[in-house]
Design a protein around this motif. Structure first.
Motif, PDB file in Angstrom:
ATOM      1  N   ARG A  47       0.831  -1.214   0.000  1.00 24.75           N
ATOM      2  CA  ARG A  47       0.000   0.000   0.000  1.00 24.75           C
ATOM      3  C   ARG A  47       0.858   1.254   0.000  1.00 24.75           C
ATOM      4  NH1 ARG A  47      -3.559  -2.810   3.691  1.00 24.75           N
ATOM      5  NH2 ARG A  47      -2.463  -1.792   5.398  1.00 24.75           N
ATOM      6  N   ARG A  48       1.944   1.244   0.789  1.00 23.39           N
ATOM      7  CA  ARG A  48       2.840   2.404   0.812  1.00 23.39           C
ATOM      8  C   ARG A  48       3.486   2.629  -0.540  1.00 23.39           C
ATOM      9  NH1 ARG A  48       7.191   2.723   5.250  1.00 23.39           N
ATOM     10  NH2 ARG A  48       7.413   4.762   4.307  1.00 23.39           N
ATOM     11  N   LEU A  49       3.939   1.558  -1.178  1.00 19.80           N
ATOM     12  CA  LEU A  49       4.549   1.683  -2.495  1.00 19.80           C
ATOM     13  C   LEU A  49       3.548   2.201  -3.520  1.00 19.80           C
ATOM     14  CD1 LEU A  49       6.767  -1.502  -2.634  1.00 19.80           C
ATOM     15  CD2 LEU A  49       7.535   0.874  -2.510  1.00 19.80           C
ATOM     16  N   ALA A  50       2.311   1.728  -3.463  1.00 13.85           N
ATOM     17  CA  ALA A  50       1.289   2.197  -4.389  1.00 13.85           C
ATOM     18  C   ALA A  50       0.992   3.674  -4.150  1.00 13.85           C
ATOM     19  CB  ALA A  50       0.018   1.366  -4.229  1.00 13.85           C
ATOM     20  N   ALA A  51       0.936   4.095  -2.896  1.00 12.93           N
ATOM     21  CA  ALA A  51       0.680   5.504  -2.584  1.00 12.93           C
ATOM     22  C   ALA A  51       1.830   6.377  -3.083  1.00 12.93           C
ATOM     23  CB  ALA A  51       0.481   5.680  -1.085  1.00 12.93           C
ATOM     24  N   LEU A  52       3.057   5.910  -2.914  1.00 14.52           N
ATOM     25  CA  LEU A  52       4.200   6.671  -3.407  1.00 14.52           C
ATOM     26  C   LEU A  52       4.182   6.754  -4.929  1.00 14.52           C
ATOM     27  CD1 LEU A  52       7.032   5.374  -1.077  1.00 14.52           C
ATOM     28  CD2 LEU A  52       6.089   7.682  -1.135  1.00 14.52           C
ATOM     29  N   ASP A  53       3.783   5.685  -5.570  1.00 12.54           N
ATOM     30  CA  ASP A  53       3.709   5.677  -7.029  1.00 12.54           C
ATOM     31  C   ASP A  53       2.646   6.654  -7.513  1.00 12.54           C
ATOM     32  OD1 ASP A  53       4.520   4.687  -9.582  1.00 12.54           O
ATOM     33  OD2 ASP A  53       2.644   3.544  -9.639  1.00 12.54           O
ATOM     34  N   ARG A  54       1.491   6.680  -6.843  1.00 11.51           N
ATOM     35  CA  ARG A  54       0.425   7.617  -7.214  1.00 11.51           C
ATOM     36  C   ARG A  54       0.852   9.057  -6.997  1.00 11.51           C
ATOM     37  NH1 ARG A  54      -2.756   3.745  -4.652  1.00 11.51           N
ATOM     38  NH2 ARG A  54      -2.765   4.990  -2.752  1.00 11.51           N
ATOM     39  N   ALA A  55       1.666   9.296  -5.990  1.00 10.67           N
ATOM     40  CA  ALA A  55       2.117  10.653  -5.690  1.00 10.67           C
ATOM     41  C   ALA A  55       3.209  11.102  -6.655  1.00 10.67           C
ATOM     42  CB  ALA A  55       2.613  10.733  -4.252  1.00 10.67           C
ATOM     43  N   GLY A  56       3.752  10.176  -7.441  1.00 11.07           N
ATOM     44  CA  GLY A  56       4.757  10.533  -8.421  1.00 11.07           C
ATOM     45  C   GLY A  56       6.166  10.638  -7.870  1.00 11.07           C
ATOM     46  N   ARG A  57       6.368  10.126  -6.686  1.00  8.28           N
ATOM     47  CA  ARG A  57       7.699  10.142  -6.095  1.00  8.28           C
ATOM     48  C   ARG A  57       8.287   8.757  -6.178  1.00  8.28           C
ATOM     49  NH1 ARG A  57       6.541  11.757  -0.307  1.00  8.28           N
ATOM     50  NH2 ARG A  57       4.504  11.018  -0.867  1.00  8.28           N
TER      51      ARG A  57
END
Length: 71
Positions: A47-57
């Motif tokens: 979930r953290r990796l997906a959130a970081l990916d969505r944030a573009g970082r």
């Protein structure tokens, strides 16, 4: 190799059934708890990796190091 007179003798473990089967039960509970904890940590990391990916970082972006006084 151990030879038991009957299944009842096997389950009684020579009068030590509480210790033997309690140990097996404790081990089984701890292994199941560890598997559940690993699954929970994996889901959280994904979930953290997906959130970081969505944030573009990028997830592995190195931190900037402070610049101290030059030696």
């Amino acid at each position: 190799m151990m030879h038991w007179e009957s299944w009842a003798a096997f389950w009684q473990m020579g009068g030590r059934a509480g210790f033997v089967w309690g140990s097996y039960g404790s081990l089984a509970l701890l292994v199941l708890a560890e598997c559940a904890a690993l699954a929970r940590r994996r889901r959280r990391a994904l979930r953290r990796l997906a959130a970081l990916d969505r944030a573009g970082r990028p997830a592995d972006k190195p931190r900037r190091q402070r610049e101290g006084p030059a030696s």
